[in-house]
Design a protein around this motif. Sequence first.
Motif, PDB file in Angstrom:
ATOM      1  N   ARG A 239      26.135 -25.070   6.186  1.00 12.37           N
ATOM      2  CA  ARG A 239      25.465 -25.862   5.061  1.00 12.37           C
ATOM      3  C   ARG A 239      24.767 -25.864   3.823  1.00 12.37           C
ATOM      4  O   ARG A 239      25.158 -25.081   3.280  1.00 12.37           O
ATOM      5  CB  ARG A 239      23.666 -25.796   5.972  1.00 12.37           C
ATOM      6  CG  ARG A 239      22.530 -24.735   5.323  1.00 12.37           C
ATOM      7  CD  ARG A 239      21.701 -24.190   6.096  1.00 12.37           C
ATOM      8  NE  ARG A 239      20.933 -23.262   5.673  1.00 12.37           N
ATOM      9  CZ  ARG A 239      20.058 -23.369   4.331  1.00 12.37           C
ATOM     10  NH1 ARG A 239      19.555 -24.581   4.178  1.00 12.37           N
ATOM     11  NH2 ARG A 239      19.017 -21.984   3.984  1.00 12.37           N
ATOM     12  N   GLN A 240      24.190 -27.242   3.324  1.00 14.15           N
ATOM     13  CA  GLN A 240      24.666 -27.468   1.813  1.00 14.15           C
ATOM     14  C   GLN A 240      22.824 -27.036   1.718  1.00 14.15           C
ATOM     15  O   GLN A 240      21.707 -27.478   2.386  1.00 14.15           O
ATOM     16  CB  GLN A 240      24.839 -28.885   1.511  1.00 14.15           C
ATOM     17  CG  GLN A 240      24.846 -29.282   0.557  1.00 14.15           C
ATOM     18  CD  GLN A 240      25.682 -30.513  -0.474  1.00 14.15           C
ATOM     19  OE1 GLN A 240      24.593 -31.151   0.884  1.00 14.15           O
ATOM     20  NE2 GLN A 240      26.329 -30.469  -1.374  1.00 14.15           N
ATOM     21  N   GLU A 241      22.786 -25.998   0.732  1.00 13.12           N
ATOM     22  CA  GLU A 241      21.844 -25.350   0.345  1.00 13.12           C
ATOM     23  C   GLU A 241      21.254 -25.928  -1.127  1.00 13.12           C
ATOM     24  O   GLU A 241      21.961 -26.693  -1.937  1.00 13.12           O
ATOM     25  CB  GLU A 241      21.300 -24.097  -0.306  1.00 13.12           C
ATOM     26  CG  GLU A 241      19.987 -23.577  -0.037  1.00 13.12           C
ATOM     27  CD  GLU A 241      20.317 -21.925  -0.112  1.00 13.12           C
ATOM     28  OE1 GLU A 241      19.614 -21.048   0.843  1.00 13.12           O
ATOM     29  OE2 GLU A 241      21.004 -21.418  -0.715  1.00 13.12           O
ATOM     30  N   ARG A 242      19.771 -26.762  -1.495  1.00 15.22           N
ATOM     31  CA  ARG A 242      19.713 -26.907  -2.488  1.00 15.22           C
ATOM     32  C   ARG A 242      18.742 -26.333  -3.305  1.00 15.22           C
ATOM     33  O   ARG A 242      17.685 -26.468  -2.713  1.00 15.22           O
ATOM     34  CB  ARG A 242      18.742 -28.941  -2.439  1.00 15.22           C
ATOM     35  CG  ARG A 242      18.818 -29.564  -2.933  1.00 15.22           C
ATOM     36  CD  ARG A 242      17.935 -30.221  -2.441  1.00 15.22           C
ATOM     37  NE  ARG A 242      18.592 -31.518  -2.057  1.00 15.22           N
ATOM     38  CZ  ARG A 242      17.940 -32.208  -1.404  1.00 15.22           C
ATOM     39  NH1 ARG A 242      17.185 -32.360  -0.735  1.00 15.22           N
ATOM     40  NH2 ARG A 242      18.848 -33.790  -0.568  1.00 15.22           N
TER      41      ARG A 242
ATOM     42  N   GLU B  73      23.623 -27.170  -5.599  1.00 16.60           N
ATOM     43  CA  GLU B  73      23.284 -28.075  -4.112  1.00 16.60           C
ATOM     44  C   GLU B  73      24.787 -26.540  -4.164  1.00 16.60           C
ATOM     45  O   GLU B  73      25.599 -26.671  -4.829  1.00 16.60           O
ATOM     46  CB  GLU B  73      24.108 -29.095  -3.586  1.00 16.60           C
ATOM     47  CG  GLU B  73      22.659 -30.250  -4.030  1.00 16.60           C
ATOM     48  CD  GLU B  73      22.748 -31.519  -3.178  1.00 16.60           C
ATOM     49  OE1 GLU B  73      24.504 -31.840  -3.536  1.00 16.60           O
ATOM     50  OE2 GLU B  73      22.662 -32.325  -2.910  1.00 16.60           O
TER      51      GLU B  73
END
Lengths: 248, 342
Positions: B13-16, B337
Amino acid sequence: MLEVKNLMVFYENAIAVNNISMTVTEGKITGVFGANSAGKSTLMRTISGIILDQKKKQEMKGGERITVLGSITFAGEDIIHMKPSDRARKGIILCPERRRIFAESSVMENLKIGGILATRSQAKKTLDYVFTVFPALKELKKREGGFLSGGEQQMLAIGRALMAQPKLLLLDEPLLGLSPLMEQMLVKAMHGINKQTGITTIIAEQYARPILPIVHYGYVLENGGAVVEGTSRELMKNPDVKSAYFGL
Amino acid sequence: MTTNTPIAAKEERQERLDRGIKVRTEGLYALTSWREMSYLLAPRALLIFGLLFLPLLMDPYWQRVVCVAAVYALLALSFDFLAEYVGLVCLGGAFFIGCGGYISGLLNHHLGWSPFITIPIATIAGAMVSTLILLPCLRLRGVYFAIVSFMFPMLTVNIIVALNVFGGTEGISALATLPNIWFDQYIVIAVLIIALFVMRRLVNEDIGLIFRSIKDNDQAVRASGISITLYKIKAVFIAALMGCFGGAYMSHQYGWVGISLFAMDFSILPIAATVMGGGGTLVGPVLGALLLTPLSEALRGFGQLRVVLYCLILMGFIVYKPEGMMNYLQRKYHQFEHWRKV
C-alpha cells in the motif's frame, strides 16, 4: 457462506482491521465483539462494501487514504472489489450503526425503501413478517422516522434491512444506547428472525453479554485483530473474555 | 489457497508520511538551521515577492488587470473565510463591493473628501451597513443564506434604478482618482497580503476556533454558552471589510461608481476561485482569483463565451479535483509517499 481471509484495512497509516480471517456458517448467527476502536464497524463496512464508498469520497476530498487488502468470498465469489450496491443485490445487507433511519420519511416509507430490491409479493410477505416480529411498528406506520424513540428506530432499521431480502444480514451495534428491556426484546427478535427465516446473521456489538447466548460462533477483536474465537460456550468460559467483556 | 497467491503479490500500500522537516519545523526547532527556516519561509516568501514583483512585469493594460484581480482575490478570500470557516456560503460579494464603492463615491462626490479618507471610511462603514442588512438572515444556513445574500445586490440595483438615487443608472462620475498606477497596484497588493496573513492568523486564534465550531455544530457552540449570532456578525463584518475595501478602491481607481459594481461577477468568480484554489486554505482562493481574472481578461475576445469557460473550469475542478490546487500542493510539499509491503 462468507469467507474473510487475511483482511486488512488501513485508514491512512493507522491499521483498523489487522489480518482478520473469519468464516460465517450459513443459517447461523456469528458474533463480533470488541471494545470501541477494535475494528468491528470497519469490518462490517468492509463486508458490506460501504468502505469502498468512503474510500472514494476521501480520495475526492484529498483526505485520508483507505486501503483494503485481503479477500472476502461470498457464495463462492470474491467480492472485495464489488460495489456496495451490487453486494446488496447479492444479498449482503447492512443495518448500519446508529440506525441511519430516513428521518423525514414515515415508518412505512422507510420499510418500502428497504424493499426496493424485493419483488412485490416478497415485499408484501416480508412486510407482514416485520410487523409480526415488531408489532410496535404497526401502530407507528405513519410516524416520521425522526420522531421514533431509539428502540423503535432500531426495530425499524432491522425491519428495513429485512425488507431487502438479505441472505447475509449485518447488524452493526444493534443495541446501541438502548434500555435493558429493549435490549432483551431485540435480542429475542434477532434470535427469532434467525430461527424462523434462517437468514445468516453477523452481529457486531461491544456489549456482548446479552448477545452471546444467541450466537453460534463468535470472534473477539482487539485493536483490529481477532484475539479469541470460538463457539458461544467456549467464549463464555474463556477467562480473558470473561473479565474483559463481561466484567465477571 | 489458490486465490491467495495473486493477492499476496500485490499486498502493498502507498504510505503517506509527513516529511521530517515538516515535523521539526512545527516547533521552536524551526529556528535552529537555515534549511529549516527556509522550508517554512520559502512558500510565504514566494507568494509575497511574487505579488510584489507582479506589477513590474506587466504593461500598462495588464497593470489594470492586476488591480482588478487583486480585488477579486480579496473577495475570494472573504468568501472562503465565510464558507469554509464559518459555514455561511455568502454570495453577496457584489453587495460588499457595491456598498464600499457607493459610500466612498458619495463621500468623495458630495463632500469632496480625498480618497485617502474615503476609502478607510467606506471600508468600515460599508462593512457595517452590509452586516446590518445581512443581520436578519444570519440565522439561515447553507443554501438559504446563499440565496438571500445573492439577492441583495439585485435588490439594491433595482432600488437605485427605480428611485433614481445616487446617480441612477448613470452612476456618479468624475471622482478623485488615486495618484498613479503604481500606487494603485501596490496599495491593493499590500492590503491583499496583509489581509491574507491576518486571516490565516485569525482562523487559528480563539475566535477562529469558535467560527469553525459554528460551522461544525452550532448547537454545541450554543450549549457552551456562546452566542452564535454575535460571532456570525463578527465574521460577516470581517469578510465585508475586505469586500468593501475592494469596492471603495475600485470606485477611486475608475473615478466612477455605478450599478455595475453590483454585477454578478463579483459574487460568482470568488466561488470559482475557491473551488479551483482549494477551499479552506485561504491562500488557494487568492491564487485562484489571480489566475482566473487574467484568464477571463485574455478571453475577452470571446465575449459571453468566457462565462462558459468559467463554468467548464469550475466543473472540471469539482469533478476531477474537488480538493483544489492548494490542498494538493500543500500535501506534496509537506508529505512524501512510498510503497510499503504489508
